[in-house]
Design a protein around this motif. Structure first.
Motif: not given
Length: 214
Positions: A11-25, A73-81
């Motif tokens: 539901d919330l972006v914070t939930d997704l982020i927490q899940q991704l930070l647990k990813h071992n890759g 482990k996490v690399r961010l990219t922003f694509t606004p269009s």
């Protein structure tokens, strides 16, 4: 190695982020929006999680962004269009050296795209034709880079009742062709002759059980 292509629910972006930070890759997170819009969503999501003190919310926001910024482990990219998203997907394998090496003890690398469907909402490509083009581009990009692919549509934490964001988008009916006339009901759903976004996506992706139940 077979790679997975899935659509998950948070539901919330914070939930997704927490899940991704647990990813071992390694994770490549594409956020369909600007950095400032993302920060607004993170801040509003923290507020919705009933944190009482404003200073505590500030700490959580800083910690969340800090975790992402400092993560190896996490690399961010922003694509606004749509154009920037498709351009990034077309060259992702070149940016990361074609294929990610999986080290012993690590899980498969992930390509995660946040709010891909919502990005189409204000464009003439909010239709089966446009969505299919973007879904196919994401699948091809993940295949070339040999990564698992995950899509997620989160609520608009600033306006959680918005029909233009979140899980409900998968059940939205869209026309077949770009630029077709769309009629919106009083409930906020797009009507008329067409197909649900979920039906379009099922050509490439599997849905998690929580989305399938709705």
């Amino acid at each position: 190695m077979d790679r997975t292509r899935s659509i998950v629910h948070h539901d919330l972006v914070t939930d997704l982020i927490q899940q991704l930070l647990k990813h071992n890759g390694n994770t490549y997170l594409i956020i369909c929006g600007t950095r400032s819009e993302f920060l607004v969503q993170v801040s509003a999501a923290i507020h919705l999680q009933s944190v009482p003190e404003a200073t505590r919310r500030h700490d959580l926001l800083a910690n969340t962004i800090g975790l992402l910024a400092n993560s190896s482990k996490v690399r961010l990219t922003f694509t606004p269009s749509l154009e920037s998203l498709r351009s990034y997907l077309a060259t992702l394998d070149a940016k990361i050296g074609v294929k990610e090496e999986v080290h012993k003890g690590s899980t498969s690398p992930l390509l995660v795209i946040l709010d891909l469907v919502a990005l189409h909402g204000s464009t003439m490509e909010f239709a089966a034709q446009g969505l299919s083009r973007t879904f196919a581009a994401a699948v091809e990009s993940a295949y070339r880079a040999d990564m698992d692919l995950v899509l997620c549509e989160c609520l608009n934490a600033v306006d959680p009742s918005s029909a233009d964001w979140g899980r409900r988008l998968w059940n939205t009916q869209v026309p077949l062709l770009n630029g077709s006339l769309r009629i919106r009901s009083e409930e906020g759903n797009w009507g008329g002759r067409g197909i649900s976004i979920k039906q379009i996506a099922q050509r490439w992706f599997t849905f998690d059980k929580e989305i399938d139940a709705h």
